[in-house]
Design an enzyme around this catalytic site. Structure first.
Site, mmCIF file in Angstrom:
data_model
loop_
_atom_site.group_PDB
_atom_site.id
_atom_site.type_symbol
_atom_site.label_atom_id
_atom_site.label_comp_id
_atom_site.label_asym_id
_atom_site.label_seq_id
_atom_site.Cartn_x
_atom_site.Cartn_y
_atom_site.Cartn_z
ATOM 1 N N GLU A 141 17.716 -26.817 -27.790
ATOM 2 C CA GLU A 141 18.605 -26.189 -26.792
ATOM 3 C C GLU A 141 18.713 -24.694 -27.032
ATOM 4 O O GLU A 141 18.746 -24.270 -28.183
ATOM 5 C CB GLU A 141 20.003 -26.830 -26.879
ATOM 6 N N ARG A 152 22.966 -36.183 -29.369
ATOM 7 C CA ARG A 152 22.293 -34.973 -29.827
ATOM 8 C C ARG A 152 20.818 -35.107 -29.469
ATOM 9 O O ARG A 152 20.257 -36.216 -29.558
ATOM 10 C CB ARG A 152 22.411 -34.801 -31.348
ATOM 11 N N HIS A 209 24.286 -29.578 -21.845
ATOM 12 C CA HIS A 209 25.197 -29.919 -22.960
ATOM 13 C C HIS A 209 26.657 -29.660 -22.561
ATOM 14 O O HIS A 209 27.335 -28.811 -23.160
ATOM 15 C CB HIS A 209 24.841 -29.125 -24.232
HETATM 16 P P1 NAP Z 1 32.002 -41.852 -34.038
HETATM 17 O O1 NAP Z 1 33.321 -42.394 -33.598
HETATM 18 O O2 NAP Z 1 31.817 -41.438 -35.455
HETATM 19 O O3 NAP Z 1 30.900 -42.964 -33.667
HETATM 20 C C1 NAP Z 1 29.571 -42.833 -34.051
HETATM 21 C C2 NAP Z 1 28.843 -44.142 -33.802
HETATM 22 O O4 NAP Z 1 27.476 -43.952 -34.166
HETATM 23 C C3 NAP Z 1 29.357 -45.316 -34.644
HETATM 24 O O5 NAP Z 1 29.268 -46.504 -33.905
HETATM 25 C C4 NAP Z 1 28.382 -45.353 -35.814
HETATM 26 O O6 NAP Z 1 28.191 -46.616 -36.358
HETATM 27 C C5 NAP Z 1 27.108 -44.946 -35.133
HETATM 28 N N1 NAP Z 1 26.160 -44.406 -36.110
HETATM 29 C C6 NAP Z 1 26.372 -43.396 -36.983
HETATM 30 N N2 NAP Z 1 25.281 -43.203 -37.737
HETATM 31 C C7 NAP Z 1 24.387 -44.121 -37.347
HETATM 32 C C8 NAP Z 1 23.076 -44.448 -37.777
HETATM 33 N N3 NAP Z 1 22.473 -43.759 -38.747
HETATM 34 N N4 NAP Z 1 22.437 -45.475 -37.142
HETATM 35 C C9 NAP Z 1 23.059 -46.168 -36.153
HETATM 36 N N5 NAP Z 1 24.297 -45.907 -35.715
HETATM 37 C C10 NAP Z 1 24.948 -44.895 -36.301
HETATM 38 O O7 NAP Z 1 31.569 -40.589 -33.181
HETATM 39 P P2 NAP Z 1 32.019 -40.220 -31.678
HETATM 40 O O8 NAP Z 1 33.288 -39.478 -31.708
HETATM 41 O O9 NAP Z 1 31.871 -41.419 -30.828
HETATM 42 O O10 NAP Z 1 30.872 -39.122 -31.335
HETATM 43 C C11 NAP Z 1 29.507 -39.494 -31.397
HETATM 44 C C12 NAP Z 1 28.611 -38.280 -31.256
HETATM 45 O O11 NAP Z 1 28.595 -37.849 -29.897
HETATM 46 C C13 NAP Z 1 29.032 -37.019 -32.008
HETATM 47 O O12 NAP Z 1 28.691 -37.063 -33.382
HETATM 48 C C14 NAP Z 1 28.283 -35.932 -31.268
HETATM 49 O O13 NAP Z 1 27.036 -35.693 -31.856
HETATM 50 C C15 NAP Z 1 28.085 -36.526 -29.873
HETATM 51 N N6 NAP Z 1 28.839 -35.756 -28.866
HETATM 52 C C16 NAP Z 1 28.164 -35.122 -27.856
HETATM 53 C C17 NAP Z 1 28.875 -34.392 -26.909
HETATM 54 C C18 NAP Z 1 28.175 -33.691 -25.780
HETATM 55 O O14 NAP Z 1 28.650 -32.649 -25.361
HETATM 56 N N7 NAP Z 1 27.106 -34.238 -25.236
HETATM 57 C C19 NAP Z 1 30.260 -34.296 -26.996
HETATM 58 C C20 NAP Z 1 30.906 -34.967 -28.016
HETATM 59 C C21 NAP Z 1 30.190 -35.704 -28.945
HETATM 60 P P3 NAP Z 1 29.024 -47.153 -37.623
HETATM 61 O O15 NAP Z 1 30.412 -47.332 -37.062
HETATM 62 O O16 NAP Z 1 28.365 -48.432 -37.990
HETATM 63 O O17 NAP Z 1 28.944 -46.074 -38.658
#
Ligand code: NAP
Length: 340
Positions: free
Chosen positions: A285, A256, A303
């Site tokens: 954005e 993000r 995005h």
């Molecule tokens: P996920 O499985 O929930 O993984 C999130 C990761 O971030 C975990 O390793 C978590 O650590 C870590 N994290 C969360 N809060 C944190 C904090 N405050 N400080 C440090 N690390 C933190 O999520 P995901 O499915 O991989 O997706 C991740 C993100 O990608 C989404 O939330 C979204 O915003 C973004 N995304 C972007 C696009 C795009 O179009 N560019 C598409 C899809 C997703 P812990 O395990 O220790 O909690």
């Protein structure tokens, strides 16, 4: 806005979930422009009010007692104030894995379920992350321009940065982070990461925070959720650490825009603190600062992390299915962690 059919009868379906949905179609507020992959299914099973909260406050107030669901996208804002305006609200279905625009605490306080679409987009977002890493390191958009603009006729491009065998640092090691890591292994890269807590079962090196991680890597890829907890986690100090390897560091953000202090990033790029960046997300954005647009060593995408036809269809299907399951009185498929 669509005409609102009153007391529509549901056509009974062979699908046991669909046939279990009540005869009177539940009413749903779409808070963002609906994906054309979601709209037909949604309109078949629900009475859909398209962005009534933005266009007609009086009509929203009139419909509020019947509005039982919200259909949202990953970029949608669902504030506590909007939730409060909808006394019959039961579920918010987000078509996207990130739900930082939804006030989940306010939803939970009202007993409103929040769902999202994890996993189905892991491959696409990870593919894009590797694409941005390659584009930024090998300067592929600049190379394309070099050919198109006829500059090849008068000389070769400056040498680029090697990616294979380099050190990758992931800020976030969740579903998508792990998909990026496994792809990076195929490039012979070493993988380290930071997150709130280590995952000892994974064969990657853990660092307690982004600055410590950045000091040890060549590519820093951001893949955490957005929201207050991660806001500006990537700041001037982290970028300085990333630049320690003779200014050869590359930042990629597919998470993000809010996670990166964009002003600090622009400063670091302009000053040559880091070599380049690949950015799919931005703080405001779809507006991108002119200073960022002016930097040739930055690769920009609008995005599009999950923006393939197959994945967007899978996301739409899951977002719709969560609503169908809920209104059929069953457990939703993919609640956000706070609602499990
Ligand atoms: P996920 O499985 O929930 O993984 C999130 C990761 O971030 C975990 O390793 C978590 O650590 C870590 N994290 C969360 N809060 C944190 C904090 N405050 N400080 C440090 N690390 C933190 O999520 P995901 O499915 O991989 O997706 C991740 C993100 O990608 C989404 O939330 C979204 O915003 C973004 N995304 C972007 C696009 C795009 O179009 N560019 C598409 C899809 C997703 P812990 O395990 O220790 O909690």
């Amino acid at each position: 806005m669509r005409a609102i059919p009153i007391d529509q009868e549901l056509v009974l379906s062979a699908d046991p979930v669909v046939s279990a949905v009540p005869a009177v179609l539940p009413q749903v507020l779409a808070v963002s422009r609906l994906s054309p992959l979601l709209a037909p299914g949604l309109e078949r099973h629900f009475v859909v009010h398209d962005r009534l909260h933005e266009t007609d406050a009086a009509a929203l107030a009139q419909q509020a007692p019947q509005l039982r669901g919200i259909a949202a996208g990953g970029e949608s804002k669902v504030s506590a104030a909007l939730i409060e305006q909808l006394p019959a609200l039961e579920i918010i279905s987000v078509m996207g894995v990130g739900y930082d625009g939804v006030d989940v605490a306010a939803a939970r306080a009202r007993g409103v379920m929040v769902t999202h679409t994890p996993d189905v987009l892991n491959d696409d977002v990870a593919d894009l992350a590797l694409g941005l890493m390659l584009c930024a390191a090998r300067q592929l958009p600049a190379a394309d321009r070099w050919v198109r603009e006829g500059r090849w006729l008068s000389g070769n491009m400056p040498l680029a940065r090697k990616m294979s065998g380099a050190r990758l640092g992931l800020v976030g090691m969740g579903r998508i982070g792990q998909a990026i890591a496994s792809r990076a292994l195929a490039f012979g890269m070493s993988v380290s990461y930071t997150a709130r807590s280590p995952r000892p079962q994974l064969p990657y090196t853990y660092f307690v925070d982004a600055a410590e991680l950045a000091a040890e890597v060549d590519f820093l890829v951001i893949i955490t959720p957005g929201g207050a907890a991660t806001r500006h986690m990537i700041n001037a100090e982290v970028l300085k650490e990333l630049g320690k390897g003779q200014g050869q560091g590359v930042l990629v953000n597919v998470a993000r825009g809010s996670v990166v202090d964009e002003a600090a990033l622009i400063e670091a790029l302009e000053q040559g603190v880091i070599a380049g960046a690949g950015l799919d997300v931005f703080e405001d954005e779809p507006r991108v600062p002119a200073r960022l647009l002016a930097l040739p060593q930055v690769v920009l995408t609008p995005h599009v992390g999950s923006a393939t036809a197959a994945t967007r269809q899978a996301m739409a299907d899951l977002a719709l299915d969560n609503l169908l399951q809920h209104f059929a009185g069953r457990a939703v498929r993919t609640p956000v962690p706070e609602c499990r």
